[in-house]
Design an enzyme around this catalytic site. Structure first.
Site, mmCIF file in Angstrom:
data_model
loop_
_atom_site.group_PDB
_atom_site.id
_atom_site.type_symbol
_atom_site.label_atom_id
_atom_site.label_comp_id
_atom_site.label_asym_id
_atom_site.label_seq_id
_atom_site.Cartn_x
_atom_site.Cartn_y
_atom_site.Cartn_z
ATOM 1 N N ASP A 10 -4.399 5.553 0.426
ATOM 2 C CA ASP A 10 -3.955 6.788 1.335
ATOM 3 C C ASP A 10 -2.505 7.190 0.121
ATOM 4 O OD1 ASP A 10 -2.066 3.823 2.490
ATOM 5 O OD2 ASP A 10 -0.849 5.661 1.472
ATOM 6 N N CYS A 12 -23.578 11.855 -11.382
ATOM 7 C CA CYS A 12 -23.238 12.406 -12.426
ATOM 8 C C CYS A 12 -21.588 12.209 -12.523
ATOM 9 C CB CYS A 12 -23.244 14.207 -12.271
ATOM 10 S SG CYS A 12 -22.301 14.828 -10.997
ATOM 11 N N ARG A 32 -11.445 6.442 8.516
ATOM 12 C CA ARG A 32 -10.071 6.405 7.536
ATOM 13 C C ARG A 32 -9.343 7.711 7.014
ATOM 14 N NH1 ARG A 32 -11.062 1.683 4.034
ATOM 15 N NH2 ARG A 32 -9.311 1.976 3.111
ATOM 16 N N GLU A 82 5.081 -12.515 5.900
ATOM 17 C CA GLU A 82 4.430 -13.950 5.835
ATOM 18 C C GLU A 82 4.110 -14.182 4.184
ATOM 19 O OE1 GLU A 82 1.088 -13.853 8.004
ATOM 20 O OE2 GLU A 82 0.243 -12.080 7.337
ATOM 21 N N HIS A 106 -7.251 1.186 -6.479
ATOM 22 C CA HIS A 106 -8.662 0.999 -5.962
ATOM 23 C C HIS A 106 -8.957 2.419 -5.363
ATOM 24 C CE1 HIS A 106 -7.780 -3.347 -5.010
ATOM 25 N NE2 HIS A 106 -7.983 -3.161 -6.377
ATOM 26 N N CYS A 143 -24.452 16.898 -4.088
ATOM 27 C CA CYS A 143 -23.759 17.458 -5.532
ATOM 28 C C CYS A 143 -24.687 18.278 -5.895
ATOM 29 C CB CYS A 143 -23.738 16.240 -6.279
ATOM 30 S SG CYS A 143 -22.745 16.876 -7.838
ATOM 31 N N GLY A 194 3.810 -6.413 0.831
ATOM 32 C CA GLY A 194 2.698 -6.075 1.781
ATOM 33 C C GLY A 194 1.388 -6.334 1.129
ATOM 34 N N GLN A 210 -2.825 -0.728 -4.414
ATOM 35 C CA GLN A 210 -4.063 -0.800 -3.847
ATOM 36 C C GLN A 210 -4.415 0.006 -2.623
ATOM 37 O OE1 GLN A 210 -4.693 -5.454 -3.396
ATOM 38 N NE2 GLN A 210 -2.427 -5.127 -3.462
ATOM 39 N N ASN A 211 -3.623 0.640 -2.197
ATOM 40 C CA ASN A 211 -3.804 1.674 -1.001
ATOM 41 C C ASN A 211 -4.366 2.878 -1.415
ATOM 42 O OD1 ASN A 211 -2.367 -0.394 0.108
ATOM 43 N ND2 ASN A 211 -0.478 0.576 0.360
HETATM 44 C C1 BV8 Z 1 -14.476 -6.493 -9.349
HETATM 45 C C2 BV8 Z 1 -10.732 0.188 -2.042
HETATM 46 C C3 BV8 Z 1 -15.820 -6.829 -11.092
HETATM 47 C C4 BV8 Z 1 -11.813 0.457 -0.901
HETATM 48 C C5 BV8 Z 1 -10.483 -2.111 -2.296
HETATM 49 C C6 BV8 Z 1 -12.471 -13.762 -8.580
HETATM 50 C C7 BV8 Z 1 -12.475 -14.832 -7.733
HETATM 51 C C8 BV8 Z 1 -12.970 -14.323 -6.368
HETATM 52 C C9 BV8 Z 1 -13.706 -13.071 -6.084
HETATM 53 C C10 BV8 Z 1 -13.444 -12.212 -7.013
HETATM 54 C C11 BV8 Z 1 -12.936 -12.551 -8.254
HETATM 55 N N1 BV8 Z 1 -12.962 -11.557 -9.097
HETATM 56 C C12 BV8 Z 1 -13.638 -10.324 -8.557
HETATM 57 C C13 BV8 Z 1 -13.759 -10.882 -7.203
HETATM 58 C C14 BV8 Z 1 -14.539 -10.147 -5.981
HETATM 59 C C15 BV8 Z 1 -13.662 -9.130 -5.298
HETATM 60 C C16 BV8 Z 1 -12.575 -9.790 -4.668
HETATM 61 O O1 BV8 Z 1 -11.284 -10.123 -5.098
HETATM 62 N N2 BV8 Z 1 -12.951 -10.399 -3.441
HETATM 63 C C17 BV8 Z 1 -12.017 -11.058 -2.490
HETATM 64 C C18 BV8 Z 1 -12.292 -10.788 -0.990
HETATM 65 C C19 BV8 Z 1 -12.106 -12.473 -2.916
HETATM 66 N N3 BV8 Z 1 -12.923 -8.043 -6.245
HETATM 67 C C20 BV8 Z 1 -13.677 -6.968 -6.269
HETATM 68 O O2 BV8 Z 1 -14.647 -6.837 -6.069
HETATM 69 C C21 BV8 Z 1 -12.865 -6.043 -7.524
HETATM 70 N N4 BV8 Z 1 -14.234 -5.822 -8.436
HETATM 71 O O3 BV8 Z 1 -13.966 -7.477 -9.419
HETATM 72 O O4 BV8 Z 1 -15.286 -6.010 -10.309
HETATM 73 C C22 BV8 Z 1 -16.347 -6.056 -12.218
HETATM 74 C C23 BV8 Z 1 -16.007 -6.444 -13.493
HETATM 75 C C24 BV8 Z 1 -16.474 -5.830 -14.400
HETATM 76 C C25 BV8 Z 1 -17.409 -4.706 -14.182
HETATM 77 C C26 BV8 Z 1 -17.928 -4.355 -12.887
HETATM 78 C C27 BV8 Z 1 -17.242 -5.179 -11.675
HETATM 79 C C28 BV8 Z 1 -12.677 -4.617 -6.772
HETATM 80 C C29 BV8 Z 1 -11.615 -4.885 -5.437
HETATM 81 C C30 BV8 Z 1 -11.468 -3.733 -4.932
HETATM 82 C C31 BV8 Z 1 -11.909 -3.304 -3.774
HETATM 83 N N5 BV8 Z 1 -11.687 -2.409 -2.964
HETATM 84 N N6 BV8 Z 1 -10.062 -1.027 -1.579
HETATM 85 C C32 BV8 Z 1 -10.996 0.638 0.419
HETATM 86 O O5 BV8 Z 1 -9.793 0.761 0.562
HETATM 87 O O6 BV8 Z 1 -12.029 0.802 1.308
HETATM 88 S S1 BV8 Z 1 -9.700 -3.578 -1.779
HETATM 89 C C33 BV8 Z 1 -8.929 -3.371 -0.562
HETATM 90 O O7 BV8 Z 1 -8.767 -4.724 0.009
HETATM 91 C C34 BV8 Z 1 -7.368 -2.763 -0.694
HETATM 92 O O8 BV8 Z 1 -7.365 -1.713 -1.504
HETATM 93 C C35 BV8 Z 1 -6.564 -4.098 -1.086
HETATM 94 O O9 BV8 Z 1 -6.724 -4.361 -2.452
HETATM 95 C C36 BV8 Z 1 -7.545 -5.255 -0.112
HETATM 96 C C37 BV8 Z 1 -6.827 -5.557 0.977
HETATM 97 O O10 BV8 Z 1 -5.798 -6.329 0.619
HETATM 98 P P1 BV8 Z 1 -4.074 -5.915 1.154
HETATM 99 O O11 BV8 Z 1 -3.794 -4.682 0.651
HETATM 100 O O12 BV8 Z 1 -3.442 -7.247 0.415
HETATM 101 O O13 BV8 Z 1 -4.159 -6.178 2.398
HETATM 102 P P2 BV8 Z 1 -4.375 -7.357 3.593
HETATM 103 O O14 BV8 Z 1 -4.998 -6.677 4.725
HETATM 104 O O15 BV8 Z 1 -5.467 -8.591 2.845
HETATM 105 O O16 BV8 Z 1 -3.185 -8.013 3.670
HETATM 106 C C38 BV8 Z 1 -1.955 -7.049 4.290
HETATM 107 C C39 BV8 Z 1 -0.858 -7.904 3.964
HETATM 108 O O17 BV8 Z 1 0.546 -7.118 4.490
HETATM 109 C C40 BV8 Z 1 -0.579 -9.391 4.593
HETATM 110 O O18 BV8 Z 1 -0.007 -10.312 3.516
HETATM 111 C C41 BV8 Z 1 0.445 -9.091 5.661
HETATM 112 O O19 BV8 Z 1 1.308 -10.252 5.772
HETATM 113 C C42 BV8 Z 1 1.312 -7.938 5.114
HETATM 114 N N7 BV8 Z 1 1.786 -7.185 5.898
HETATM 115 C C43 BV8 Z 1 1.481 -6.854 7.413
HETATM 116 N N8 BV8 Z 1 2.367 -6.054 7.985
HETATM 117 C C44 BV8 Z 1 3.355 -5.734 7.116
HETATM 118 C C45 BV8 Z 1 2.910 -6.428 5.906
HETATM 119 N N9 BV8 Z 1 3.899 -6.520 4.804
HETATM 120 C C46 BV8 Z 1 4.984 -5.612 5.023
HETATM 121 N N10 BV8 Z 1 5.368 -5.024 6.071
HETATM 122 C C47 BV8 Z 1 4.777 -4.935 7.317
HETATM 123 N N11 BV8 Z 1 4.892 -4.271 8.162
HETATM 124 ZN ZN ZN Z 2 -23.446 15.011 -9.282
#
Ligand code: BV8
Ligand code: ZN
Length: 240
Positions: free
Chosen positions: A96, A122, A61, A205, A111, A142, A179, A93-94
């Site tokens: 980058d 640490c 990445r 979409e 995120h 570390c 997006g 959420q990105n």
């Molecule tokens: C947490 C960093 C609790 C890492 C990321 C409730 C219900 C169900 C599940 C959960 C819930 N609450 C929590 C959860 C669990 C989980 C979750 O949501 N799971 C999902 C899969 C169901 N959430 C978590 O774990 C979160 N933490 O809840 O902690 C807690 C509470 C207290 C104490 C301790 C813990 C943390 C979530 C964050 C995870 N990290 N990223 C990395 O990047 O590697 S998430 C990562 O995926 C991204 O950051 C982003 O958020 C997500 C991807 O989603 P999108 O950005 O929307 O991208 P996607 O590919 O899905 O869609 C792309 C879109 O772009 C499409 O709509 C498409 O149409 C559009 N598109 C395409 N081309 C274009 C376009 N738009 C415009 N122009 C174009 N050209």
């Molecule tokens: Zn450390």
């Protein structure tokens, strides 16, 4: 979408805003790495199980992000921020840094950030780091003996800066999401936690939480966001 110079604009971006900069989205085609879904690698359990695999994923990445450039959607958002100043807030959420490269200042990475590294033991401050750790290289350590990890929020981990985000959601008078598929929580629920219904979704979409939006501009961000900026600026000039 009513958007004037007196509005407080909250912008939420997801992987789609960086798609036209060549960065794969999570759920679009190409969302897979070595047949792993991102969620399978981007979580604490995977790190505990196989930190080397997780560093190889983020090294890939980092290389892709280093080669990517901002697109017209990033640039248009920076221009709107110039106009609105402190009445503008960009929650991405990105992981980058394309928004910052385009000139955005008021950016919050809920995120985390790919080009920063922290320790998994640490509380040292995350530091800028473009290093990559591929097959056969030693895992970064570390001074405390802990293992260094990428400064992103993994699934199952608490998102960062929720207090600031909640404050900005409550003081917003306009909300634009760009997006993002509306699947990942708690971010996907932001559009439902607003004191107004002045909401717009931009993307090719409708997202999973489409019912919560008042308006949609269905098309690619690099085309649609500059258009939004233009309408905003024109409205500004003829004082409407
Ligand atoms: C947490 C960093 C609790 C890492 C990321 C409730 C219900 C169900 C599940 C959960 C819930 N609450 C929590 C959860 C669990 C989980 C979750 O949501 N799971 C999902 C899969 C169901 N959430 C978590 O774990 C979160 N933490 O809840 O902690 C807690 C509470 C207290 C104490 C301790 C813990 C943390 C979530 C964050 C995870 N990290 N990223 C990395 O990047 O590697 S998430 C990562 O995926 C991204 O950051 C982003 O958020 C997500 C991807 O989603 P999108 O950005 O929307 O991208 P996607 O590919 O899905 O869609 C792309 C879109 O772009 C499409 O709509 C498409 O149409 C559009 N598109 C395409 N081309 C274009 C376009 N738009 C415009 N122009 C174009 N050209
Ligand atoms: Zn450390």
């Amino acid at each position: 979408m009513k958007l004037t110079l007196s509005d407080h604009l909250f912008v939420l971006t997801g992987a789609g805003v960086s798609a036209e900069s060549g960065l794969a989205t999570f759920r679009g085609d190409g969302g897979l790495w070595r047949n792993y879904r991102a969620e399978e690698v981007a979580n604490i359990a995977a790190w505990r199980r196989d930190p080397r695999l997780v560093w190889e994923f983020y090294s890939m990445r980092r290389r892709k992000a280093l080669a990517a450039k901002p697109n017209p959607a990033h640039v248009a958002l920076a221009e709107i921020e110039q106009q609105l100043g402190d009445r503008f807030f960009l929650c991405t959420q990105n992981v980058d840094s394309l928004h910052e490269q385009a000139g955005s200042e008021r950016v919050h990475h809920i995120h985390g950030e790919l080009m920063k590294t922290k320790c998994d033991s640490c509380a040292r401050e995350p530091f800028p780091d473009e290093s990559t750790y591929d097959e056969g290289t030693a895992l970064p350590k570390c001074d405390c003996g802990g293992t260094l990890r990428v400064n992103v929020v993994w699934f199952g981990e608490m998102v960062s800066g929720m207090e600031r985000v909640a404050y900005e959601l409550q003081r917003s008078t306009a909300f634009v999401a760009i997006g993002t598929s509306g699947v990942v929580e708690p971010v996907a629920s932001f559009v439902r936690a607003l004191p107004h219904r002045n909401t717009l979704y931009i993307g090719p979409e409708k997202p999973a939480n489409a019912d919560a939006f008042s308006e949609y501009m269905l098309g690619p961000a690099a085309e649609m966001v500059p258009w939004l900026a233009q309408t905003f600026f024109t409205a500004k000039d003829d004082g409407s």
